[in-house]
Design a protein around this motif. Structure first.
Motif, PDB file in Angstrom:
ATOM      1  N   UNK A 243     -51.607 -24.236  41.340  1.00 30.07           N
ATOM      2  CA  UNK A 243     -51.373 -25.565  41.910  1.00 30.07           C
ATOM      3  C   UNK A 243     -50.155 -25.563  42.831  1.00 30.07           C
ATOM      4  N   UNK A 244     -49.124 -24.822  42.456  1.00 31.44           N
ATOM      5  CA  UNK A 244     -47.948 -24.698  43.319  1.00 31.44           C
ATOM      6  C   UNK A 244     -48.328 -24.077  44.656  1.00 31.44           C
ATOM      7  N   UNK A 245     -49.257 -23.125  44.624  1.00 33.40           N
ATOM      8  CA  UNK A 245     -49.726 -22.503  45.860  1.00 33.40           C
ATOM      9  C   UNK A 245     -50.478 -23.506  46.723  1.00 33.40           C
ATOM     10  N   UNK A 246     -51.307 -24.330  46.084  1.00 31.50           N
ATOM     11  CA  UNK A 246     -52.017 -25.377  46.817  1.00 31.50           C
ATOM     12  C   UNK A 246     -51.019 -26.346  47.445  1.00 31.50           C
ATOM     13  N   UNK A 247     -50.018 -26.724  46.662  1.00 28.28           N
ATOM     14  CA  UNK A 247     -49.013 -27.693  47.126  1.00 28.28           C
ATOM     15  C   UNK A 247     -48.051 -27.098  48.162  1.00 28.28           C
ATOM     16  N   UNK A 248     -47.984 -25.754  48.188  1.00 28.54           N
ATOM     17  CA  UNK A 248     -47.022 -25.065  49.050  1.00 28.54           C
ATOM     18  C   UNK A 248     -45.587 -25.453  48.688  1.00 28.54           C
TER      19      UNK A 248
ATOM     20  N   UNK B 252     -43.660 -37.127  42.900  1.00 24.91           N
ATOM     21  CA  UNK B 252     -45.083 -37.288  43.186  1.00 24.91           C
ATOM     22  C   UNK B 252     -45.576 -36.079  43.962  1.00 24.91           C
ATOM     23  N   UNK B 253     -46.815 -35.670  43.686  1.00 32.18           N
ATOM     24  CA  UNK B 253     -47.388 -34.489  44.318  1.00 32.18           C
ATOM     25  C   UNK B 253     -48.726 -34.832  44.962  1.00 32.18           C
ATOM     26  N   UNK B 254     -48.644 -35.528  46.100  1.00 30.21           N
ATOM     27  CA  UNK B 254     -49.851 -35.761  46.875  1.00 30.21           C
ATOM     28  C   UNK B 254     -50.368 -34.462  47.453  1.00 30.21           C
ATOM     29  N   UNK B 255     -49.515 -33.460  47.436  1.00 29.34           N
ATOM     30  CA  UNK B 255     -49.852 -32.147  48.003  1.00 29.34           C
ATOM     31  C   UNK B 255     -50.928 -31.415  47.216  1.00 29.34           C
ATOM     32  N   UNK B 256     -51.331 -31.905  46.048  1.00 28.41           N
ATOM     33  CA  UNK B 256     -52.459 -31.289  45.344  1.00 28.41           C
ATOM     34  C   UNK B 256     -53.742 -31.428  46.155  1.00 28.41           C
TER      35      UNK B 256
END
Length: 256
Positions: free
Chosen positions: A64-69, A136-140
């Motif tokens: 998920x961290x990779x997706x979020x960068x 918040x993590x809209x980056x997912x």
């Protein structure tokens, strides 16, 4: 009464995004109370069409961290992903002898999406009122298909937003916001063609004094320049998100 108001408003008025947390775990009883706040959140037509995935597996966190960068995503003491969840209701329909696809129209999708947003905000408010911090993590949604794969999301579900929670290990500057004169209207929407740059000039100047911890304490660009930069680019997977929503079983019912 004024003291009570001040206490109630202190947390939301002092909202800051926290991206670096202490290694301390969130106590089980605190987490349980946060989940009770989530459970009691308002829900459209009582359908309770959203759910939370609590991510603990280090490998899933890293994906998920990779997706979020954003590498700090994997390090948050608590990582929650709020999702549209019409899968449960579709299965109830199936067990009741009804067509499960009835749970998959766009009205039902947006009911679940709104439920998930409300729940995430409610939990965030509770987090901050307890002296914890959150991001918040809209980056997912940078790569929805990957997030869906990693979390094993079935048909009639969709990721909405993530929330990292923990005890703050930083004290960031509060990010400036534009005045409400451009965001609060009476009765009808009010537009100001040709006036936005001048009306936002003071806010632009204020934004350039803000230090963003994500950029090694670099001063921020003006707001209007950020608008140009962020709206002129984009992530292809995010721009084509409707395709993934359809792939999850939701029917857009677009007119030909």
């Amino acid at each position: 009464m004024m003291t009570e108001w001040k206490n109630a408003l202190e947390a939301p008025l002092n909202h800051r995004t926290i991206r670096e947390f202490k290694t301390d775990e969130v106590a089980a009883e605190v987490f349980e109370q946060l989940m009770e706040v989530a459970r009691r959140t308002a829900t459209s037509t009582g359908m309770q069409a959203c759910s939370i995935i609590r991510v603990k597996d280090p490998e899933i966190r890293q994906e998920l961290a990779n997706v979020c960068r954003q590498e700090y995503v994997a390090r948050a003491p608590e990582l929650l992903i709020f999702i549209v969840d019409q899968h449960r209701n579709s299965e109830i329909l199936r067990e009741m002898g009804e067509n499960p696809a009835k749970a998959g129209d766009m009205d039902k999708f947006f009911q679940g999406f709104t439920d998930a947003c409300l729940m995430a905000q409610n939990v965030n408010n509770a987090v901050e009122s307890l002296g914890l911090g959150a991001v918040y993590l809209g980056s997912i949604l940078n790569h929805p298909a990957k997030t869906i794969e990693v979390l094993g999301l079935p048909k009639y579900t969709f990721p909405v937003v993530g929330l990292g929670i923990g005890y703050p290990n930083q004290n960031p500057q509060q990010k400036p916001r534009m005045g409400m004169e451009l965001r609060l209207f009476e009765d009808r929407y009010q537009s100001f063609p040709g006036e936005y740059l001048s009306r936002l000039n003071d806010y632009d100047q204020e934004m350039t004094t803000y230090y963003d911890f994500r950029e090694a304490n670099r001063r921020s660009d003006s707001f209007t320049l950020q608008v140009v930069q962020k709206l002129s680019g984009g992530i292809p997977e995010r721009q084509a998100m409707m395709n993934q929503i359809v792939a999850q079983g939701f029917d857009l019912k677009l007119k030909p």
